[in-house]
Design a protein around this motif. Structure first.
Motif, PDB file in Angstrom:
ATOM      1  N   PRO A 115       0.828  -1.202   0.000  1.00  0.00           N
ATOM      2  CA  PRO A 115       0.000   0.000   0.000  1.00  0.00           C
ATOM      3  C   PRO A 115       0.867   1.259   0.000  1.00  0.00           C
ATOM      4  O   PRO A 115       1.980   1.270   0.537  1.00  0.00           O
ATOM      5  N   ILE A 116       0.348   2.313  -0.599  1.00  0.00           N
ATOM      6  CA  ILE A 116       1.005   3.622  -0.595  1.00  0.00           C
ATOM      7  C   ILE A 116       0.070   4.576   0.150  1.00  0.00           C
ATOM      8  O   ILE A 116      -1.090   4.747  -0.248  1.00  0.00           O
ATOM      9  N   PHE A 117       0.572   5.177   1.212  1.00  0.00           N
ATOM     10  CA  PHE A 117      -0.220   6.071   2.046  1.00  0.00           C
ATOM     11  C   PHE A 117       0.124   7.526   1.753  1.00  0.00           C
ATOM     12  O   PHE A 117       1.280   7.849   1.471  1.00  0.00           O
ATOM     13  N   ASP A 118      -0.884   8.412   1.892  1.00  0.00           N
ATOM     14  CA  ASP A 118      -0.609   9.836   1.754  1.00  0.00           C
ATOM     15  C   ASP A 118      -0.167  10.405   3.106  1.00  0.00           C
ATOM     16  O   ASP A 118       0.016   9.656   4.078  1.00  0.00           O
ATOM     17  N   SER A 119      -0.026  11.716   3.179  1.00  0.00           N
ATOM     18  CA  SER A 119       0.472  12.351   4.395  1.00  0.00           C
ATOM     19  C   SER A 119      -0.502  12.257   5.566  1.00  0.00           C
ATOM     20  O   SER A 119      -0.116  12.476   6.713  1.00  0.00           O
ATOM     21  N   THR A 120      -1.754  11.898   5.302  1.00  0.00           N
ATOM     22  CA  THR A 120      -2.744  11.733   6.378  1.00  0.00           C
ATOM     23  C   THR A 120      -3.004  10.262   6.686  1.00  0.00           C
ATOM     24  O   THR A 120      -3.960   9.928   7.369  1.00  0.00           O
ATOM     25  N   ARG A 121      -2.153   9.377   6.144  1.00  0.00           N
ATOM     26  CA  ARG A 121      -2.226   7.917   6.346  1.00  0.00           C
ATOM     27  C   ARG A 121      -3.429   7.264   5.668  1.00  0.00           C
ATOM     28  O   ARG A 121      -3.850   6.193   6.059  1.00  0.00           O
ATOM     29  N   ARG A 122      -3.962   7.899   4.630  1.00  0.00           N
ATOM     30  CA  ARG A 122      -4.987   7.259   3.802  1.00  0.00           C
ATOM     31  C   ARG A 122      -4.284   6.603   2.628  1.00  0.00           C
ATOM     32  O   ARG A 122      -3.307   7.132   2.105  1.00  0.00           O
ATOM     33  N   ILE A 123      -4.819   5.468   2.207  1.00  0.00           N
ATOM     34  CA  ILE A 123      -4.213   4.774   1.069  1.00  0.00           C
ATOM     35  C   ILE A 123      -4.580   5.503  -0.221  1.00  0.00           C
ATOM     36  O   ILE A 123      -5.754   5.744  -0.500  1.00  0.00           O
ATOM     37  N   ILE A 124      -3.539   5.855  -0.977  1.00  0.00           N
ATOM     38  CA  ILE A 124      -3.755   6.538  -2.258  1.00  0.00           C
ATOM     39  C   ILE A 124      -3.402   5.636  -3.429  1.00  0.00           C
ATOM     40  O   ILE A 124      -3.666   5.979  -4.576  1.00  0.00           O
ATOM     41  N   GLY A 125      -2.805   4.500  -3.136  1.00  0.00           N
ATOM     42  CA  GLY A 125      -2.432   3.599  -4.215  1.00  0.00           C
ATOM     43  C   GLY A 125      -1.763   2.341  -3.695  1.00  0.00           C
ATOM     44  O   GLY A 125      -1.607   2.145  -2.486  1.00  0.00           O
ATOM     45  N   VAL A 126      -1.397   1.511  -4.634  1.00  0.00           N
ATOM     46  CA  VAL A 126      -0.719   0.248  -4.333  1.00  0.00           C
ATOM     47  C   VAL A 126       0.310   0.042  -5.434  1.00  0.00           C
ATOM     48  O   VAL A 126       0.013   0.281  -6.603  1.00  0.00           O
ATOM     49  N   PHE A 127       1.495  -0.375  -5.025  1.00  0.00           N
ATOM     50  CA  PHE A 127       2.397  -0.792  -6.087  1.00  0.00           C
ATOM     51  C   PHE A 127       2.678  -2.267  -5.935  1.00  0.00           C
ATOM     52  O   PHE A 127       2.763  -2.791  -4.837  1.00  0.00           O
ATOM     53  N   GLN A 128       2.707  -2.920  -7.087  1.00  0.00           N
ATOM     54  CA  GLN A 128       2.923  -4.360  -7.128  1.00  0.00           C
ATOM     55  C   GLN A 128       4.150  -4.666  -7.965  1.00  0.00           C
ATOM     56  O   GLN A 128       4.324  -4.125  -9.045  1.00  0.00           O
ATOM     57  N   LEU A 129       4.954  -5.554  -7.407  1.00  0.00           N
ATOM     58  CA  LEU A 129       6.072  -6.107  -8.158  1.00  0.00           C
ATOM     59  C   LEU A 129       5.725  -7.545  -8.478  1.00  0.00           C
ATOM     60  O   LEU A 129       5.137  -8.245  -7.642  1.00  0.00           O
ATOM     61  N   LEU A 130       6.056  -7.974  -9.676  1.00  0.00           N
ATOM     62  CA  LEU A 130       5.701  -9.308 -10.141  1.00  0.00           C
ATOM     63  C   LEU A 130       6.937 -10.067 -10.614  1.00  0.00           C
ATOM     64  O   LEU A 130       7.827  -9.495 -11.244  1.00  0.00           O
ATOM     65  N   ASN A 131       6.928 -11.354 -10.309  1.00  0.00           N
ATOM     66  CA  ASN A 131       7.888 -12.316 -10.851  1.00  0.00           C
ATOM     67  C   ASN A 131       9.346 -12.009 -10.504  1.00  0.00           C
ATOM     68  O   ASN A 131      10.177 -11.766 -11.376  1.00  0.00           O
ATOM     69  N   LYS A 132       9.631 -12.100  -9.220  1.00  0.00           N
ATOM     70  CA  LYS A 132      11.020 -12.047  -8.770  1.00  0.00           C
ATOM     71  C   LYS A 132      11.545 -13.481  -8.730  1.00  0.00           C
ATOM     72  O   LYS A 132      10.917 -14.342  -8.112  1.00  0.00           O
ATOM     73  N   PRO A 133      12.666 -13.751  -9.383  1.00  0.00           N
ATOM     74  CA  PRO A 133      13.228 -15.110  -9.318  1.00  0.00           C
ATOM     75  C   PRO A 133      13.397 -15.545  -7.852  1.00  0.00           C
ATOM     76  O   PRO A 133      13.949 -14.815  -7.047  1.00  0.00           O
ATOM     77  N   GLY A 134      12.863 -16.719  -7.526  1.00  0.00           N
ATOM     78  CA  GLY A 134      12.949 -17.222  -6.163  1.00  0.00           C
ATOM     79  C   GLY A 134      11.851 -16.731  -5.238  1.00  0.00           C
ATOM     80  O   GLY A 134      11.749 -17.178  -4.098  1.00  0.00           O
ATOM     81  N   GLY A 135      11.023 -15.795  -5.692  1.00  0.00           N
ATOM     82  CA  GLY A 135       9.911 -15.293  -4.883  1.00  0.00           C
ATOM     83  C   GLY A 135      10.299 -14.118  -4.000  1.00  0.00           C
ATOM     84  O   GLY A 135      11.453 -13.720  -3.927  1.00  0.00           O
ATOM     85  N   PHE A 136       9.298 -13.556  -3.336  1.00  0.00           N
ATOM     86  CA  PHE A 136       9.480 -12.389  -2.475  1.00  0.00           C
ATOM     87  C   PHE A 136       9.605 -12.818  -1.019  1.00  0.00           C
ATOM     88  O   PHE A 136       8.942 -13.749  -0.580  1.00  0.00           O
ATOM     89  N   SER A 137      10.450 -12.105  -0.279  1.00  0.00           N
ATOM     90  CA  SER A 137      10.702 -12.408   1.129  1.00  0.00           C
ATOM     91  C   SER A 137      10.267 -11.247   2.025  1.00  0.00           C
ATOM     92  O   SER A 137       9.937 -10.167   1.540  1.00  0.00           O
ATOM     93  N   ARG A 138      10.322 -11.474   3.316  1.00  0.00           N
ATOM     94  CA  ARG A 138      10.027 -10.415   4.289  1.00  0.00           C
ATOM     95  C   ARG A 138      11.013  -9.255   4.152  1.00  0.00           C
ATOM     96  O   ARG A 138      10.661  -8.103   4.347  1.00  0.00           O
ATOM     97  N   GLU A 139      12.255  -9.572   3.818  1.00  0.00           N
ATOM     98  CA  GLU A 139      13.255  -8.518   3.605  1.00  0.00           C
ATOM     99  C   GLU A 139      12.848  -7.640   2.421  1.00  0.00           C
ATOM    100  O   GLU A 139      13.013  -6.425   2.457  1.00  0.00           O
ATOM    101  N   ASP A 140      12.325  -8.268   1.362  1.00  0.00           N
ATOM    102  CA  ASP A 140      11.830  -7.502   0.214  1.00  0.00           C
ATOM    103  C   ASP A 140      10.700  -6.574   0.662  1.00  0.00           C
ATOM    104  O   ASP A 140      10.646  -5.410   0.279  1.00  0.00           O
ATOM    105  N   ALA A 141       9.791  -7.102   1.481  1.00  0.00           N
ATOM    106  CA  ALA A 141       8.652  -6.311   1.958  1.00  0.00           C
ATOM    107  C   ALA A 141       9.136  -5.112   2.762  1.00  0.00           C
ATOM    108  O   ALA A 141       8.604  -4.007   2.610  1.00  0.00           O
ATOM    109  N   LYS A 142      10.155  -5.294   3.603  1.00  0.00           N
ATOM    110  CA  LYS A 142      10.682  -4.175   4.405  1.00  0.00           C
ATOM    111  C   LYS A 142      11.191  -3.064   3.500  1.00  0.00           C
ATOM    112  O   LYS A 142      10.909  -1.893   3.720  1.00  0.00           O
TER     113      LYS A 142
END
Length: 173
Positions: A115-142
């Protein structure tokens, strides 16, 4: 571990982005940087409009504009939950909208949805990454949470800039 070179690259990315005041100019820069840093094949950036309860891509690598209701797909669940969602086997996840892959011809192997939050902590969007070799990890999420915070101010200002430009153009027509 993040190196001094990584911080330098991020600062350069920020300077480049600030020279592009519109979403149309800035979103491809955000996408390319996110793919480069994460190793993902694709990046989609969804803008959220709570009034009509829809998300749509102003940028989706290799695809036409995609519109999704806020209750649908991984992207909708990201808005609903307000936190990152990592899915490393999307075809086994009931939230996944396989029809988008069918429509675009793309095969999604894994998804990181942030999720992407604005300055008032409302969600204004989402960015998605697709197809990382080996999958996504918690470190990626951080990292992606940090990156979403980093780009949120730009997106908020660019959306305001785009709205004002539309209002000004209507007065000229």
């Amino acid at each position: 571990m993040v190196s001094a070179m990584s911080y330098s690259a991020l600062a350069e990315f920020g300077r480049t982005l600030l020279k592009r005041p519109t979403l149309q100019e800035g979103l491809p820069i955000i996408s390319e940087y996110a793919k480069q840093v994460s190793g993902a094949e694709r990046c989609s950036i969804f803008i959220y409009n709570p009034k009509i309860q829809m998300l749509w891509t102003t940028l989706a690598d290799g695809a036409e504009k995609i519109m999704v209701h806020q209750d649908d797909g991984i992207v909708g669940h990201t808005v609903k939950e307000g936190k990152p969602i990592l899915v490393n086997d999307p075809y086994d996840d009931p939230r996944f909208l396989a029809m988008i892959d069918q429509k675009t011809g793309f095969v999604t192997e894994n998804i990181a949805s942030i999720p992407i939050f604005d300055s008032t902590r409302r969600i204004i969007g989402v960015f998605q990454l697709l197809n990382k070799p080996g999958g996504f990890s918690r470190e990626d999420a951080k990292f992606m949470i940090f990156f979403a915070h980093y780009i949120s101010g730009y997106l908020e200002l660019a959306m305001l800039f785009d709205d004002e430009a539309k209002i000004l153009t209507k007065g000229v027509e």
